[in-house]
Design a protein around this motif. Structure first.
Motif, PDB file in Angstrom:
ATOM      1  N   LYS A 103       0.839  -1.201   0.000  1.00 48.63           N
ATOM      2  CA  LYS A 103       0.000   0.000   0.000  1.00 48.63           C
ATOM      3  C   LYS A 103       0.876   1.255   0.000  1.00 48.63           C
ATOM      4  O   LYS A 103       0.600   2.220  -0.725  1.00 48.63           O
ATOM      5  N   ALA A 104       1.945   1.235   0.779  1.00 51.89           N
ATOM      6  CA  ALA A 104       2.869   2.377   0.813  1.00 51.89           C
ATOM      7  C   ALA A 104       3.541   2.566  -0.545  1.00 51.89           C
ATOM      8  O   ALA A 104       3.721   3.705  -1.002  1.00 51.89           O
ATOM      9  N   ILE A 105       3.892   1.467  -1.209  1.00 52.96           N
ATOM     10  CA  ILE A 105       4.500   1.546  -2.546  1.00 52.96           C
ATOM     11  C   ILE A 105       3.499   2.152  -3.519  1.00 52.96           C
ATOM     12  O   ILE A 105       3.845   3.027  -4.325  1.00 52.96           O
ATOM     13  N   ARG A 106       2.236   1.703  -3.452  1.00 46.05           N
ATOM     14  CA  ARG A 106       1.190   2.260  -4.319  1.00 46.05           C
ATOM     15  C   ARG A 106       1.048   3.771  -4.093  1.00 46.05           C
ATOM     16  O   ARG A 106       0.961   4.541  -5.053  1.00 46.05           O
ATOM     17  N   ASN A 107       1.003   4.176  -2.828  1.00 44.82           N
ATOM     18  CA  ASN A 107       0.872   5.599  -2.508  1.00 44.82           C
ATOM     19  C   ASN A 107       2.049   6.394  -3.074  1.00 44.82           C
ATOM     20  O   ASN A 107       1.878   7.477  -3.637  1.00 44.82           O
ATOM     21  N   HIS A 108       3.239   5.850  -2.914  1.00 45.32           N
ATOM     22  CA  HIS A 108       4.434   6.513  -3.427  1.00 45.32           C
ATOM     23  C   HIS A 108       4.371   6.628  -4.951  1.00 45.32           C
ATOM     24  O   HIS A 108       4.668   7.689  -5.516  1.00 45.32           O
ATOM     25  N   MET A 109       3.971   5.553  -5.600  1.00 43.68           N
ATOM     26  CA  MET A 109       3.894   5.580  -7.065  1.00 43.68           C
ATOM     27  C   MET A 109       2.833   6.563  -7.538  1.00 43.68           C
ATOM     28  O   MET A 109       3.017   7.238  -8.558  1.00 43.68           O
ATOM     29  N   ASN A 110       1.731   6.673  -6.810  1.00 46.47           N
ATOM     30  CA  ASN A 110       0.712   7.671  -7.165  1.00 46.47           C
ATOM     31  C   ASN A 110       1.254   9.084  -7.036  1.00 46.47           C
ATOM     32  O   ASN A 110       0.929   9.964  -7.843  1.00 46.47           O
ATOM     33  N   GLN A 111       2.090   9.324  -6.023  1.00 45.81           N
ATOM     34  CA  GLN A 111       2.726  10.632  -5.882  1.00 45.81           C
ATOM     35  C   GLN A 111       3.689  10.895  -7.034  1.00 45.81           C
ATOM     36  O   GLN A 111       3.763  12.007  -7.555  1.00 45.81           O
ATOM     37  N   VAL A 112       4.417   9.851  -7.430  1.00 46.71           N
ATOM     38  CA  VAL A 112       5.368   9.985  -8.541  1.00 46.71           C
ATOM     39  C   VAL A 112       4.631  10.369  -9.817  1.00 46.71           C
ATOM     40  O   VAL A 112       5.021  11.314 -10.505  1.00 46.71           O
ATOM     41  N   ILE A 113       3.546   9.655 -10.142  1.00 45.38           N
ATOM     42  CA  ILE A 113       2.875   9.936 -11.425  1.00 45.38           C
ATOM     43  C   ILE A 113       2.083  11.240 -11.404  1.00 45.38           C
ATOM     44  O   ILE A 113       1.685  11.730 -12.455  1.00 45.38           O
ATOM     45  N   SER A 114       1.874  11.805 -10.226  1.00 45.12           N
ATOM     46  CA  SER A 114       1.183  13.097 -10.178  1.00 45.12           C
ATOM     47  C   SER A 114       2.171  14.268 -10.151  1.00 45.12           C
ATOM     48  O   SER A 114       1.760  15.419 -10.166  1.00 45.12           O
ATOM     49  N   ASN A 115       3.458  13.970 -10.152  1.00 43.13           N
ATOM     50  CA  ASN A 115       4.491  15.004 -10.144  1.00 43.13           C
ATOM     51  C   ASN A 115       4.948  15.275 -11.583  1.00 43.13           C
ATOM     52  O   ASN A 115       5.478  14.387 -12.249  1.00 43.13           O
ATOM     53  N   PRO A 116       4.746  16.488 -12.074  1.00 43.05           N
ATOM     54  CA  PRO A 116       5.113  16.811 -13.464  1.00 43.05           C
ATOM     55  C   PRO A 116       6.591  16.557 -13.785  1.00 43.05           C
ATOM     56  O   PRO A 116       6.924  16.203 -14.915  1.00 43.05           O
ATOM     57  N   ARG A 117       7.466  16.722 -12.827  1.00 42.20           N
ATOM     58  CA  ARG A 117       8.900  16.478 -13.087  1.00 42.20           C
ATOM     59  C   ARG A 117       9.147  15.004 -13.394  1.00 42.20           C
ATOM     60  O   ARG A 117       9.941  14.679 -14.279  1.00 42.20           O
ATOM     61  N   TRP A 118       8.496  14.109 -12.649  1.00 39.43           N
ATOM     62  CA  TRP A 118       8.646  12.683 -12.929  1.00 39.43           C
ATOM     63  C   TRP A 118       8.087  12.347 -14.307  1.00 39.43           C
ATOM     64  O   TRP A 118       8.678  11.569 -15.055  1.00 39.43           O
ATOM     65  N   MET A 119       6.953  12.940 -14.666  1.00 41.04           N
ATOM     66  CA  MET A 119       6.352  12.675 -15.975  1.00 41.04           C
ATOM     67  C   MET A 119       7.266  13.160 -17.096  1.00 41.04           C
ATOM     68  O   MET A 119       7.403  12.506 -18.125  1.00 41.04           O
ATOM     69  N   GLU A 120       7.931  14.287 -16.864  1.00 41.29           N
ATOM     70  CA  GLU A 120       8.908  14.787 -17.837  1.00 41.29           C
ATOM     71  C   GLU A 120      10.069  13.803 -17.980  1.00 41.29           C
ATOM     72  O   GLU A 120      10.525  13.506 -19.084  1.00 41.29           O
ATOM     73  N   PHE A 121      10.534  13.281 -16.840  1.00 43.59           N
ATOM     74  CA  PHE A 121      11.616  12.299 -16.851  1.00 43.59           C
ATOM     75  C   PHE A 121      11.201  11.046 -17.624  1.00 43.59           C
ATOM     76  O   PHE A 121      11.924  10.568 -18.495  1.00 43.59           O
ATOM     77  N   PHE A 122      10.021  10.497 -17.308  1.00 40.55           N
ATOM     78  CA  PHE A 122       9.555   9.283 -17.988  1.00 40.55           C
ATOM     79  C   PHE A 122       9.387   9.507 -19.488  1.00 40.55           C
ATOM     80  O   PHE A 122       9.769   8.661 -20.292  1.00 40.55           O
ATOM     81  N   LYS A 123       8.851  10.664 -19.843  1.00 45.45           N
ATOM     82  CA  LYS A 123       8.673  10.969 -21.268  1.00 45.45           C
ATOM     83  C   LYS A 123      10.030  11.064 -21.958  1.00 45.45           C
ATOM     84  O   LYS A 123      10.229  10.534 -23.050  1.00 45.45           O
ATOM     85  N   ASP A 124      10.975  11.731 -21.322  1.00 48.16           N
ATOM     86  CA  ASP A 124      12.305  11.869 -21.900  1.00 48.16           C
ATOM     87  C   ASP A 124      13.005  10.516 -22.026  1.00 48.16           C
ATOM     88  O   ASP A 124      13.673  10.249 -23.020  1.00 48.16           O
ATOM     89  N   MET A 125      12.842   9.665 -21.027  1.00 47.25           N
ATOM     90  CA  MET A 125      13.526   8.364 -21.032  1.00 47.25           C
ATOM     91  C   MET A 125      12.883   7.350 -21.964  1.00 47.25           C
ATOM     92  O   MET A 125      13.556   6.472 -22.490  1.00 47.25           O
ATOM     93  N   THR A 126      11.567   7.462 -22.177  1.00 44.87           N
ATOM     94  CA  THR A 126      10.862   6.458 -22.969  1.00 44.87           C
ATOM     95  C   THR A 126      10.384   6.970 -24.313  1.00 44.87           C
ATOM     96  O   THR A 126      10.078   6.189 -25.203  1.00 44.87           O
ATOM     97  N   GLY A 127      10.260   8.296 -24.436  1.00 43.50           N
ATOM     98  CA  GLY A 127       9.703   8.853 -25.661  1.00 43.50           C
ATOM     99  C   GLY A 127       8.190   8.752 -25.709  1.00 43.50           C
ATOM    100  O   GLY A 127       7.571   9.018 -26.732  1.00 43.50           O
ATOM    101  N   ALA A 128       7.583   8.348 -24.600  1.00 40.85           N
ATOM    102  CA  ALA A 128       6.130   8.139 -24.575  1.00 40.85           C
ATOM    103  C   ALA A 128       5.499   8.921 -23.433  1.00 40.85           C
ATOM    104  O   ALA A 128       6.104   9.098 -22.382  1.00 40.85           O
ATOM    105  N   GLU A 129       4.282   9.369 -23.668  1.00 35.18           N
ATOM    106  CA  GLU A 129       3.491  10.000 -22.622  1.00 35.18           C
ATOM    107  C   GLU A 129       2.959   8.897 -21.710  1.00 35.18           C
ATOM    108  O   GLU A 129       2.551   7.840 -22.192  1.00 35.18           O
ATOM    109  N   ILE A 130       2.954   9.135 -20.426  1.00 34.80           N
ATOM    110  CA  ILE A 130       2.379   8.176 -19.494  1.00 34.80           C
ATOM    111  C   ILE A 130       1.088   8.796 -18.984  1.00 34.80           C
ATOM    112  O   ILE A 130       1.101   9.878 -18.400  1.00 34.80           O
ATOM    113  N   ASN A 131      -0.003   8.126 -19.251  1.00 33.82           N
ATOM    114  CA  ASN A 131      -1.308   8.625 -18.806  1.00 33.82           C
ATOM    115  C   ASN A 131      -1.627   8.079 -17.432  1.00 33.82           C
ATOM    116  O   ASN A 131      -1.356   6.924 -17.131  1.00 33.82           O
ATOM    117  N   LYS A 132      -2.234   8.934 -16.624  1.00 31.70           N
ATOM    118  CA  LYS A 132      -2.620   8.512 -15.266  1.00 31.70           C
ATOM    119  C   LYS A 132      -3.843   7.653 -15.314  1.00 31.70           C
ATOM    120  O   LYS A 132      -4.738   7.802 -16.032  1.00 31.70           O
TER     121      LYS A 132
END
Length: 132
Positions: A103-132
């Motif tokens: 549950k703590a991991i899920r909460n942490h991951m939800n915080q990660v995907i709601s942070n625009p900086r992480w989404m920028e990182f994922f997009k840059d690393m994968t070339g793909a948009e990650i949808n919530k």
């Protein structure tokens, strides 16, 4: 830095990344079903079934020490039983403590995907948009 050094650095980075996430994946896999170590290895290899410069396969020498540590920490519980091939194997299930950690991991991951900086990182690393 030589080409050879860079290759070794790349291998270490990929290995650290896979090792870090492997513990979380194992806990998640066990949360979905009671499963034995070989079954866990097969499922992990589905996650790491891509070309890599270093060994990313899940082997018994990597998985069983992790399972042992998780069992000692009370995150999972192992029980001996007979499998479909009539062999005595240890089946793992998640404990209440393991559910809390998941549950703590899920909460942490939800915080990660709601942070625009992480989404920028994922997009840059994968070339793909990650949808919530």
């Amino acid at each position: 830095m030589t080409d050879k050094d860079f290759d070794e650095t790349q291998k270490k980075l990929v290995k650290h990344f896979s090792n870090g996430i492997t513990h979380n994946l194992i806990l998640w896999i066990i949360s979905k079903e009671t499963i034995h170590g070989y079954g866990i290895m097969k499922k992990l290899n589905e996650f790491f079934s891509f070309e890599a410069e270093c060994d990313m396969t899940a082997s018994s020498s990597k998985i069983y020490p992790i399972l042992s540590k998780m069992e000692k920490k009370g995150l999972i519980m192992g029980e001996w039983d007979i499998n479909e091939n009539n062999k005595r194997v240890k089946f793992y299930s998640i404990t209440d403590e393991g559910q809390c950690v998941l549950k703590a991991i899920r909460n942490h991951m939800n915080q990660v995907i709601s942070n625009p900086r992480w989404m920028e990182f994922f997009k840059d690393m994968t070339g793909a948009e990650i949808n919530k």
